[in-house]
Design a protein around this motif. Structure first.
Motif, PDB file in Angstrom:
ATOM      1  N   UNK A  30       0.830  -1.203   0.000  1.00  0.00           N
ATOM      2  CA  UNK A  30       0.000   0.000   0.000  1.00  0.00           C
ATOM      3  C   UNK A  30       0.867   1.258   0.000  1.00  0.00           C
ATOM      4  N   UNK A  31       1.895   1.268   0.852  1.00  0.00           N
ATOM      5  CA  UNK A  31       2.786   2.435   0.939  1.00  0.00           C
ATOM      6  C   UNK A  31       3.493   2.683  -0.383  1.00  0.00           C
ATOM      7  N   UNK A  32       4.009   1.632  -0.989  1.00  0.00           N
ATOM      8  CA  UNK A  32       4.800   1.779  -2.218  1.00  0.00           C
ATOM      9  C   UNK A  32       3.929   2.132  -3.414  1.00  0.00           C
ATOM     10  N   UNK A  33       2.716   1.588  -3.486  1.00  0.00           N
ATOM     11  CA  UNK A  33       1.828   1.927  -4.610  1.00  0.00           C
ATOM     12  C   UNK A  33       1.412   3.397  -4.544  1.00  0.00           C
ATOM     13  N   UNK A  34       1.140   3.878  -3.338  1.00  0.00           N
ATOM     14  CA  UNK A  34       0.787   5.298  -3.193  1.00  0.00           C
ATOM     15  C   UNK A  34       1.956   6.190  -3.593  1.00  0.00           C
ATOM     16  N   UNK A  35       3.162   5.795  -3.192  1.00  0.00           N
ATOM     17  CA  UNK A  35       4.346   6.563  -3.581  1.00  0.00           C
ATOM     18  C   UNK A  35       4.511   6.554  -5.097  1.00  0.00           C
TER      19      UNK A  35
END
Length: 212
Positions: A30-35
Motif C-alpha cells: 500500500x505504501x509503495x503503490x501510493x508513492x
C-alpha cells in the motif's frame, strides 16, 4: 505498465519468500503503490532508478499537507470503505505515521540498492521527522494488582508472563545501563527469585519474593 510497478512486484515476491505476515506485506504494498502514483502524477517519475532524495522529501511535504484518507491506491475502494464518513477524515497526518511510511520506503530502496537494481540509494542519509514523545501513563496500585490477579497460574504461558512481570517490578531489571555493566545469573526457589549479579569481580545477591 510502469517500470516502478514491476520493481514493486519483485519486492513483494521477496517479502513473501521471507515469510513476512500478510499484514506486513499489505503495509509495504500500500505504501509503495501510493508513492508510485505520486511520483508519476506529480513528478513524472516512473522508475525507481530515477528517484532522488529530493523527490522523497517532496513526498514527505505532500503527506504533511494532505489530509488523512484523501488518497487511495484504487479509487474503487472508496465505494466500500466510505472514508468521508470517518470522524478523522482530512485530519492531519502525524509525523509518526509519516515515519512509518518512510520506514517501508527505506526497506524497498535499500533492497533495490543492495541487489544492485538501482545505481544510487535515495534514502541514504534521509532523516526521520521529529516526533513529540508523550509521557507514559502510570497505572495505579489497584490496577496493577488486578493485572497480576488476572493471570491463570494453571496455564504455563500465563504463569510465565506473571513471573516476568513480577521480575521487572521486583528487581527493576529494565535498566539498560545496569544490564550493560553487569552479568546475571538467576534461579527460583519456592516462588523466590534469586538474583545474582557480578560486577568488577564482586558478587551481589538479592532475594525477591515475587508473589504472595
Amino acid at each position: 505498465m510502469r517500470e516502478i510497478d514491476l520493481q514493486i512486484d519483485d519486492f513483494m515476491v521477496e517479502c513473501s519468500t521471507k515469510g513476512l505476515s500478510k499484514r506486513s506485506i499489505s503495509s509495504y504494498e500500500s505504501t509503495l503503490r501510493l508513492l508510485a502514483n505520486y511520483l508519476e502524477k506529480e513528478l513524472g517519475v516512473e522508475s525507481a532508478n530515477d528517484v532522488r532524495q529530493i523527490h522523497l522529501k517532496t513526498y514527505i511535504k505532500y503527506l504533511q499537507e494532505r489530509g488523512k484518507y484523501t488518497v487511495v491506491v484504487n479509487e474503487n475502494t472508496k465505494k466500500t470503505n466510505n472514508p468521508e464518513q470517518r470522524g478523522d477524515y482530512k485530519g492531519v497526518v502525524t509525523n509518526v505515521t509519516i515515519n512509518n511510511y518512510m520506514r517501508n520506503i527505506r526497506v524497498f530502496f535499500n533492497y533495490m540498492y543492495n541487489e544492485k537494481l538501482i545505481r544510487t540509494n535515495p534514502v541514504e542519509g534521509l532523516k526521520k521527522l521529529k516526533t513529540n514523545r508523550k509521557p507514559k501513563y502510570y497505572i495505579k496500585d489497584e490496577e496493577l494488582l488486578r493485572l497480576l490477579n488476572n493471570f491463570d497460574e494453571t496455564l504455563y504461558y500465563e504463569y510465565r508472563d506473571k513471573v516476568i512481570v513480577g521480575l521487572l517490578l521486583d528487581t527493576r531489571n529494565a535498566s539498560r545501563r545496569d544490564t550493560l555493566n553487569r552479568r546475571y545469573t538467576c534461579g527460583f526457589y519456592k516462588k523466590v527469585y534469586i538474583f545474582t549479579s557480578r560486577k568488577h569481580k564482586r558478587q551481589e545477591k538479592s532475594l525477591c519474593l515475587l508473589f504472595d
